[in-house]
Design an enzyme around this catalytic site. Sequence first.
Site, mmCIF file in Angstrom:
data_model
loop_
_atom_site.group_PDB
_atom_site.id
_atom_site.type_symbol
_atom_site.label_atom_id
_atom_site.label_comp_id
_atom_site.label_asym_id
_atom_site.label_seq_id
_atom_site.Cartn_x
_atom_site.Cartn_y
_atom_site.Cartn_z
ATOM 1 N N ASP A 129 -0.927 7.922 0.618
ATOM 2 C CA ASP A 129 0.339 8.492 1.109
ATOM 3 C C ASP A 129 0.444 9.944 0.666
ATOM 4 O O ASP A 129 0.369 10.237 -0.531
ATOM 5 C CB ASP A 129 1.529 7.719 0.522
ATOM 6 C CG ASP A 129 1.538 6.271 0.958
ATOM 7 O OD1 ASP A 129 1.735 6.009 2.150
ATOM 8 O OD2 ASP A 129 1.332 5.386 0.094
ATOM 9 N N GLU A 151 -11.103 -0.803 -3.772
ATOM 10 C CA GLU A 151 -10.375 0.039 -2.813
ATOM 11 C C GLU A 151 -8.893 -0.028 -3.156
ATOM 12 O O GLU A 151 -8.307 -1.111 -3.224
ATOM 13 C CB GLU A 151 -10.601 -0.394 -1.357
ATOM 14 C CG GLU A 151 -9.907 0.604 -0.424
ATOM 15 C CD GLU A 151 -10.074 0.348 1.060
ATOM 16 O OE1 GLU A 151 -10.865 -0.531 1.455
ATOM 17 O OE2 GLU A 151 -9.360 1.040 1.820
ATOM 18 N N ASN A 163 0.881 -2.855 -8.438
ATOM 19 C CA ASN A 163 0.604 -1.434 -8.490
ATOM 20 C C ASN A 163 -0.804 -1.269 -9.085
ATOM 21 O O ASN A 163 -1.093 -1.780 -10.175
ATOM 22 C CB ASN A 163 1.645 -0.756 -9.392
ATOM 23 C CG ASN A 163 1.506 0.737 -9.420
ATOM 24 O OD1 ASN A 163 0.404 1.267 -9.309
ATOM 25 N ND2 ASN A 163 2.611 1.425 -9.571
HETATM 26 C C1 LIG Z 1 -1.040 5.929 3.915
HETATM 27 S S1 LIG Z 1 -1.465 4.257 3.623
HETATM 28 C C2 LIG Z 1 -3.212 4.232 3.965
HETATM 29 C C3 LIG Z 1 -3.695 2.829 4.251
HETATM 30 C C4 LIG Z 1 -5.206 2.749 4.546
HETATM 31 N N1 LIG Z 1 -5.997 3.172 3.403
HETATM 32 C C5 LIG Z 1 -5.555 3.568 5.748
HETATM 33 O O1 LIG Z 1 -6.173 4.641 5.569
HETATM 34 O O2 LIG Z 1 -5.205 3.147 6.874
HETATM 35 C C6 LIG Z 1 -1.460 4.175 1.861
HETATM 36 C C7 LIG Z 1 -1.426 2.720 1.353
HETATM 37 O O3 LIG Z 1 -1.594 2.736 -0.049
HETATM 38 C C8 LIG Z 1 -0.760 1.732 -0.632
HETATM 39 N N2 LIG Z 1 -0.535 2.166 -1.999
HETATM 40 C C9 LIG Z 1 -0.024 3.364 -2.391
HETATM 41 N N3 LIG Z 1 0.012 3.457 -3.722
HETATM 42 C C10 LIG Z 1 -0.502 2.288 -4.198
HETATM 43 C C11 LIG Z 1 -0.714 1.765 -5.504
HETATM 44 N N4 LIG Z 1 -0.389 2.475 -6.596
HETATM 45 N N5 LIG Z 1 -1.232 0.517 -5.615
HETATM 46 C C12 LIG Z 1 -1.551 -0.206 -4.510
HETATM 47 N N6 LIG Z 1 -1.378 0.232 -3.250
HETATM 48 C C13 LIG Z 1 -0.852 1.454 -3.099
HETATM 49 C C14 LIG Z 1 0.477 1.717 0.267
HETATM 50 O O4 LIG Z 1 1.119 0.463 0.235
HETATM 51 C C15 LIG Z 1 -0.122 1.985 1.636
HETATM 52 O O5 LIG Z 1 -0.421 0.814 2.349
#
Ligand SMILES: C[S@@+](CC[C@H](N)C(=O)[O-])C[C@H]1O[C@@H](n2cnc3c(N)ncnc32)[C@H](O)[C@@H]1O
Length: 248
Positions: free
Chosen positions: A157, A83, A135
Amino acid sequence: MGKNRLSRENIDLLHRLKTQFPDYYKYYGRKISKKLSKKSLDLMNEYYQAFSLDEEIINYHELKKFNKKLIFTEAKFNRVNIEIGFGNGEFLLKSALANPDELFIGSEFYVNGIAKVLKEIVNLSIHNLKLTNLNSIYLLQSIQSNSVDKIYILNPDPWKKKRHHKRRLISADNLKLFNKVIKSKKSIYITTDSKDYLKSIKEISKTNREFFGILDIEILSDSNCLYGVSRYQRKAIENGGKIYLVRI
Ligand SMILES: C[S@@+](CC[C@H](N)C(=O)[O-])C[C@H]1O[C@@H](n2cnc3c(N)ncnc32)[C@H](O)[C@@H]1O
């Protein structure tokens, strides 16, 4: 990127790695997250190393010529799931608990989310969950081709402003990378409530049909097992939004 080898002391792993290898932890979004409590910091110091893939992944990239790609084929796990961007880890934890024979790998930039999941791993003695704060692209690049059963990306995001679209996680290059590590087609599950993001995913697939084929797209009904499973999804639903599921 630094070419120095990892030092071995087992203290404050994350702080040490972030200082030594900052590029692997770079992200466009929220730079400052809520300060971790003393309890969470102690937990991270004590347990993160045991459940973290960060060192292995950094080692793979830094010492590429000596290292083989990571393969997660321990006999005790039937399947491997990833995930990306698990947020507070609700779906990740639930999935790992419900499927003890499967391995789950969670990738999240947001360190508070990592600490939250780690706490549950320790409290509930979860044995089939690994984490990384890097990342996620570095994780995916380090994994053996055709070795992952499912990848979940729940409400990434949306980066609404046009000038920020290039920051979106779902780009043609990243999708090609995800596609390479999965064992079979239609195993990448993306949910979003953003029509604009959905449109851009459709465009990517259209211009790269040879890679992705025809997308499976549906509007999630409340009886679907992926409906309302994360905080961001529920926020969107409360605001009257629809949740689209794209399977690639
Ligand atoms: C909009 S939030 C959604 C969180 C969760 N999946 C939810 O639906 O409640 C997007 C999450 O993805 C993480 N994220 C974005 N790009 C990422 C990456 N390249 N690697 C790891 N985490 C990432 C951000 O830190 C953030 O917590």
